[in-house]
Write an enzyme that holds these catalytic residues in place. Sequence first.
Site, short mmCIF file in Angstrom:
data_model
loop_
_atom_site.label_atom_id
_atom_site.label_comp_id
_atom_site.label_asym_id
_atom_site.label_seq_id
_atom_site.Cartn_x
_atom_site.Cartn_y
_atom_site.Cartn_z
N ASP A 206 0.85 -1.19 0.00
CA ASP A 206 0.00 0.00 0.00
C ASP A 206 0.88 1.25 0.00
O ASP A 206 1.59 1.50 0.98
CB ASP A 206 -0.88 -0.04 1.27
N ASP A 207 0.90 2.00 -1.10
CA ASP A 207 1.67 3.26 -1.17
C ASP A 207 3.18 3.07 -1.36
O ASP A 207 3.95 3.97 -1.03
CB ASP A 207 1.53 4.10 0.12
N CYS B 255 -5.55 4.68 -3.69
CA CYS B 255 -5.78 3.29 -3.24
C CYS B 255 -7.03 2.64 -3.82
O CYS B 255 -6.94 1.64 -4.53
CB CYS B 255 -5.90 3.23 -1.72
N ASP C 270 -0.02 -0.59 -5.01
CA ASP C 270 -1.20 -0.01 -5.67
C ASP C 270 -0.86 1.29 -6.42
O ASP C 270 -1.52 1.63 -7.40
CB ASP C 270 -2.39 0.17 -4.70
#
Length: 504
Positions: A33-34, A69, A303
């Site tokens: 994530d990120d 996201c 993502d």
Amino acid sequence: MCSAVLLALLLCVLEFRYAECGNPSNIVFILTDDQDVLLGGMTPMKKAKSLIGDAGVYFSNAFTATALCCPSRSSILTGRYPHNHQVRNNSLTGNCSSAEWRKGPESLAFPVYLNKQLYQTFYGGKYLNQYGKKGAGEVSYVPPGWDQWHALVGNSKYYNYSLSVNGKEEKHGDHYDKDYLTDLIANRSLEFLDKRSPQHPFFIMLAPPAPHWPWTAAPQYEGAFSGVKAPRDGSFNKPGTDKHWLLRKALNPMSNTSITFLDNGFRKRWQTLLSVDDLVEKVVKKLEALQLLNDTYIFYTSDHGYHTGQFSLPIDKRQLYDFDIRVPLMVRGPGIKPNQTVKAPVLNIDLAPTFLDIAGFNLSVVNMDGQSFLSQMAPTLRNGSARPYFLVEYTGEGHTESDPACPKLGPGLAHCYPDCVCEDSFNNTYACVRMLTDQNLQYCEFADSESFVEVYNLTSDPHQLENIVKKVDPTLLQAMNQRLIRLQSSQGRWDLDPELRLLE
Ligand SMILES: *[C@@H]1O[C@H](CO)[C@@H](O)[C@H](O)[C@H]1NC(C)=O
Ligand SMILES: *[C@@H]1O[C@H](CO)[C@@H](O)[C@H](O)[C@H]1NC(C)=O
Ligand SMILES: *[C@@H]1O[C@H](CO)[C@@H](O)[C@H](O)[C@H]1NC(C)=O
Ligand SMILES: *[C@@H]1O[C@H](CO)[C@@H](O)[C@H](O)[C@H]1NC(C)=O
Ligand SMILES: *[C@@H]1O[C@H](CO)[C@@H](O)[C@H](O)[C@H]1NC(C)=O
Ligand SMILES: *[C@@H]1O[C@H](CO)[C@@H](O)[C@H](O)[C@H]1NC(C)=O
Ligand SMILES: *[C@@H]1O[C@H](CO)[C@@H](O)[C@H](O)[C@H]1NC(C)=O
Ligand SMILES: *[C@@H]1O[C@H](CO)[C@@H](O)[C@H](O)[C@H]1NC(C)=O
Ligand SMILES: *[C@@H]1O[C@H](CO)[C@@H](O)[C@H](O)[C@H]1NC(C)=O
Ligand SMILES: *[C@@H]1O[C@H](CO)[C@@H](O)[C@H](O)[C@H]1NC(C)=O
Ligand SMILES: *[C@@H]1O[C@H](CO)[C@@H](O)[C@H](O)[C@H]1NC(C)=O
């Protein structure tokens, strides 16, 4: 008869597609994530690089179709551009986990097809930002296609969260040994591997919270990377003078408190990634112990990217620049030779068709915008068709009223932190065509009151420091605008659309 069998065997050996040889291969998909790729996001991933990328392929031109996201994850699940799955932002009203999403696009997501191919499927970790909440189906809702479901309720957290375990709420506190989410989903995937039925292939998706805010490291990694700071090269702390409204508003040079804040964030992000590195090692060792490693594809990606100080924006994603839209992507598996780098551009919408291709699914019966990159990794009898250009699209988020912490700013803005520098606004809404052929060009149009246009030649200007919209040949701008219009209304693969091909 004999020659037909021989031919089938030959095809199966040459194509490394075990669908023709009996059971299709297993798949493990790790989605962070990120995690950026341009600012050193992969530096902490020593074991992951050695166990996946070095043992297979690195994609040096992997992109997300959108740098946020929920829309990006929705693209990964459906293989579709945001204008086709219609998830616009991280809110329920923007279709993140909404009833319409559940009824429509989610019912055609890749796990549904994998399940039809008799894959045993496992999900662990963050799903979509609104997942499990009121209006999003609550904790009892398990999306179709998943046999084992261990999904985080809401957005990324490391402790003090709720999981939906096959539709039942499981609350977690903040004891490292029992609750640390990255470790927990790794452990649960190992249990799944022990309990699976050997008759059928499996698909495991692991979506750790790292390196998303609140950047909570495991206790043993809290002191790691001391002294590490965000990189100061490229567009760090540069003004966005020739760029769209939001970037022109950013404070330049950044205040010292912003710089201290982003350096801290940069270091803590790396610390949280060390647990993801452990997760990769645990899963690979388990597959090895079960003698499954040679028949399992392992995908690792994020993502979207992230920035820390680029063009004086302290921390976030959401921008059209390479630091936010490029992602890490590495894959190992049957038929993939070690130590390869693939330069052909691939997008997050290509993941779902690639999984289905591995599973032996007939891709002409699914309605996806992406295309399988299996043949790019494991060159076979089939030739992959590289796309000459692709779309990146984003719908800006805002608050309808002023942010209470920054009342002077007025409505329309969001994520104004720290120091009231805003990372997003309703009019940070744009669509870009990226050309990656012998040319590396980006053309973007904004839906704002200026109909602002940004154009970059990334061959001569990899950090996108100069917007060349006023310098380039107007016929090039016209051609890019035509491609953009086509792509924004496209449905399905570009290479099957004669109108799009004409513009090549
Ligand atoms: C990949 O290349 C590196 C460095 O060139 C080498 O040390 C390593 O053994 C190679 N790995 C494989 C699996 O061939
Ligand atoms: C949400 O998705 C549905 C179709 O699934 C669409 O009709 C609707 O317009 C979308 N909402 C937004 C805000 O885009
Ligand atoms: C978890 O929640 C408890 C109780 O509210 C709180 O005391 C603790 O600080 C929280 N832990 C973390 C890591 O946020
Ligand atoms: C994960 O498993 C390891 C090894 O059994 C154990 O030490 C650790 O406490 C577990 N962590 C979580 C969060 O379940
Ligand atoms: C900000 O930091 C720079 C470099 O460390 C220093 O020279 C400057 O005095 C600081 N400014 C303020 C207002 O503290
Ligand atoms: C993988 O290795 C195991 C054990 O060495 C072997 O039995 C199996 O045939 C191999 N599978 C593939 C697909 O190569
Ligand atoms: C895949 O589906 C298409 C459309 O239904 C069909 O024409 C084609 O023959 C199928 N291909 C295979 C290999 O079954
Ligand atoms: C793949 O592409 C190469 C080079 O363009 C061509 O020579 C070859 O015939 C193609 N193979 C197939 C199976 O289409
Ligand atoms: C998300 O999208 C919806 C529909 O366009 C919009 O009403 C809402 O304000 C957006 N949310 C944010 C935080 O911008
Ligand atoms: C963008 O939105 C802000 C906030 O509503 C507004 O002040 C500004 O004028 C807008 N800029 C453009 C170029 O549309
Ligand atoms: C982009 O830069 C390269 C290298 O300087 C140059 O060859 C090319 O012509 C430029 N393209 C455009 C459209 O300006």
